[in-house]
Design an enzyme around this catalytic site. Structure first.
Site, PDB file in Angstrom:
ATOM      1  N   SER A  77       0.833  -1.213   0.000  1.00 33.89           N
ATOM      2  CA  SER A  77       0.000   0.000   0.000  1.00 33.89           C
ATOM      3  C   SER A  77       0.859   1.252   0.000  1.00 33.89           C
ATOM      4  CB  SER A  77      -0.856   0.063   1.261  1.00 33.89           C
ATOM      5  OG  SER A  77      -1.800  -0.949   1.262  1.00 33.89           O
ATOM      6  N   HIS A 134      -3.054   0.911  -4.335  1.00 37.59           N
ATOM      7  CA  HIS A 134      -2.320  -0.079  -5.112  1.00 37.59           C
ATOM      8  C   HIS A 134      -2.431   0.295  -6.583  1.00 37.59           C
ATOM      9  CE1 HIS A 134      -1.496  -3.267  -2.025  1.00 37.59           C
ATOM     10  NE2 HIS A 134      -2.308  -2.451  -1.372  1.00 37.59           N
ATOM     11  N   HIS A 157      -5.290  -9.209  -1.473  1.00 38.42           N
ATOM     12  CA  HIS A 157      -5.247  -9.594  -0.063  1.00 38.42           C
ATOM     13  C   HIS A 157      -6.322 -10.646   0.193  1.00 38.42           C
ATOM     14  CE1 HIS A 157      -3.857  -5.454  -0.427  1.00 38.42           C
ATOM     15  NE2 HIS A 157      -3.069  -5.691   0.596  1.00 38.42           N
ATOM     16  N   TYR A 172      -8.402 -10.595   2.471  1.00 33.04           N
ATOM     17  CA  TYR A 172      -9.661  -9.972   2.902  1.00 33.04           C
ATOM     18  C   TYR A 172     -10.528  -9.495   1.747  1.00 33.04           C
ATOM     19  CZ  TYR A 172      -7.107  -5.512   2.353  1.00 33.04           C
ATOM     20  OH  TYR A 172      -6.373  -4.472   1.863  1.00 33.04           O
ATOM     21  N   GLU A 173      -9.971  -9.469   0.516  1.00 33.71           N
ATOM     22  CA  GLU A 173     -10.797  -8.978  -0.592  1.00 33.71           C
ATOM     23  C   GLU A 173     -11.863  -9.999  -0.982  1.00 33.71           C
ATOM     24  OE1 GLU A 173      -8.344  -7.057  -3.769  1.00 33.71           O
ATOM     25  OE2 GLU A 173      -6.846  -7.106  -2.177  1.00 33.71           O
ATOM     26  N   ALA A 196       2.846  -2.293   3.927  1.00 33.53           N
ATOM     27  CA  ALA A 196       2.667  -1.277   4.958  1.00 33.53           C
ATOM     28  C   ALA A 196       2.266  -2.029   6.221  1.00 33.53           C
ATOM     29  CB  ALA A 196       1.569  -0.311   4.536  1.00 33.53           C
ATOM     30  N   MET A 221      -1.627  -7.033   6.907  1.00 29.38           N
ATOM     31  CA  MET A 221      -2.689  -7.866   6.327  1.00 29.38           C
ATOM     32  C   MET A 221      -2.242  -8.579   5.047  1.00 29.38           C
ATOM     33  SD  MET A 221      -5.804  -5.165   6.785  1.00 29.38           S
ATOM     34  CE  MET A 221      -5.960  -4.159   8.280  1.00 29.38           C
ATOM     35  N   SER A 222      -0.940  -8.756   4.869  1.00 25.99           N
ATOM     36  CA  SER A 222      -0.484  -9.349   3.597  1.00 25.99           C
ATOM     37  C   SER A 222       0.784 -10.166   3.812  1.00 25.99           C
ATOM     38  CB  SER A 222      -0.211  -8.225   2.586  1.00 25.99           C
ATOM     39  OG  SER A 222       0.904  -7.455   2.996  1.00 25.99           O
ATOM     40  N   ASN A 229       2.173   3.358  10.951  1.00 24.77           N
ATOM     41  CA  ASN A 229       1.487   3.771  12.197  1.00 24.77           C
ATOM     42  C   ASN A 229       1.959   2.893  13.340  1.00 24.77           C
ATOM     43  OD1 ASN A 229      -0.379   1.816  10.512  1.00 24.77           O
ATOM     44  ND2 ASN A 229      -0.854   1.436  12.675  1.00 24.77           N
ATOM     45  N   HIS A 234      -7.055   3.471   6.717  1.00 19.82           N
ATOM     46  CA  HIS A 234      -6.408   3.196   5.428  1.00 19.82           C
ATOM     47  C   HIS A 234      -5.877   4.500   4.829  1.00 19.82           C
ATOM     48  CE1 HIS A 234      -5.329   0.972   1.918  1.00 19.82           C
ATOM     49  NE2 HIS A 234      -6.148   1.638   1.138  1.00 19.82           N
TER      50      HIS A 234
END
Ligand code: HPA
Length: 266
Positions: free
Chosen positions: A28, A58, A80, A82-83, A110, A205-206, A229, A241
């Site tokens: 990201s 992306h 990802h 989650y998609e 990220a 998340m990846s 963060n 995000h």
């Protein structure tokens, strides 16, 4: 004939026959690196089986060309879990990477930091991971190859080279353990405390499913997080995000320096 023969033909029609040496997956807010490559950009929409990469921040193109003298394939966006709830979304792109001749992949992402000495804007080379999601991209794979050893999944020799490149560029490159959390909601502070206790230094998340697939396919793997963060509950900093995308450039400049130097000596 390879089951990806059609895809390979489309890619070679655009980019020529010269083999690729290394793949780079951009996380990201890191998509601009694809623009640094001298070569061709092929939209994922022209590549059947490639992810739709529906996440903003992306850049859904496969860019094939030269970066610091090395023939690379840059994945401007990743899919990802989650998609669409599919942990093996990146299997076809990584298979294609192998078939294009690459033996190495570097994933970037990220991530949130769990370490006060690793603030927003830092970069971290992954030494290992914790699969906190419990998911696996090889579930359903019928061959015995599915029992992939995950010792040194993040290859120490590649990491040494990245650390050397960082030292050369006078960039501080942290090292640490990345925990994969499925997303897309961010973690709760209690979850962050839990994974900190388990030994994680960063959360995202990846990357983990891609590194499992890379090792399955025999690719050497390395990964670098850019810290966007402090993880939930670690500071008053906002977590969103939008914030991830806004903060990614802080680490991205460092990451680019390290990667360029690494490639010069590759
Ligand atoms: N958690 C999970 N994924 C992330 C984070 C985070 O805090 N920051 C960027 N990606």
């Amino acid at each position: 004939m390879s089951k990806n023969a059609k895809l390979l033909k489309i890619i070679r029609d655009h980019a020529g026959e010269e083999p690729v040496k290394l793949g780079l997956i951009l996380g990201s807010g890191l998509g601009h690196l694809a623009g640094a490559v001298e070569g061709v950009a092929i939209p994922y929409s022209e590549l059947p089986g490639f992810p739709h990469a529906g996440v903003s921040g992306h850049n859904p193109n496969l860019v094939i060309g030269t970066l610091e003298g090395v023939r690379v394939a840059v994945f401007g966006g990743r899919a990802h879990y989650y998609e669409r709830g599919k942990p093996d979304e990146m299997r076809i792109p990584l298979e294609v990477l192998c078939e294009l001749g690459a033996d190495t992949v570097i994933a970037t992402n990220a991530a949130g930091s769990l370490r006060p000495d690793m603030p927003t804007g830092s970069i971290m080379a992954l030494t290992d991971h914790i699969n906190f999601s419990g998911l696996n991209p090889l579930i359903g794979e019928p061959s015995d190859k599915r029992f992939v050893p995950m010792m040194d999944a993040y290859e120490p020799e590649l990491r040494e080279k990245l650390l050397f490149a960082a030292a050369y560029e006078e960039v501080s490159l942290h090292q640490g353990i990345y925990a994969w959390y499925s997303g897309p909601s961010f973690e709760t502070p209690a979850e962050i405390r839990a994974i900190r206790t388990l030994g994680a230094d960063a959360v995202g998340m990846s990357t983990v499913p891609e590194v499992i697939l890379a090792r399955f396919l025999g690719l050497r793997a390395a990964a670098i997080s850019t810290i966007t963060n402090m993880a939930a509950g670690m500071s008053d900093e906002a977590i969103s995000h939008e914030h991830t995308k806004a903060m990614a450039p802080l680490g991205a400049a460092k990451l680019e320096k390290v990667l360029r130097r690494f490639l010069r000596d590759f």
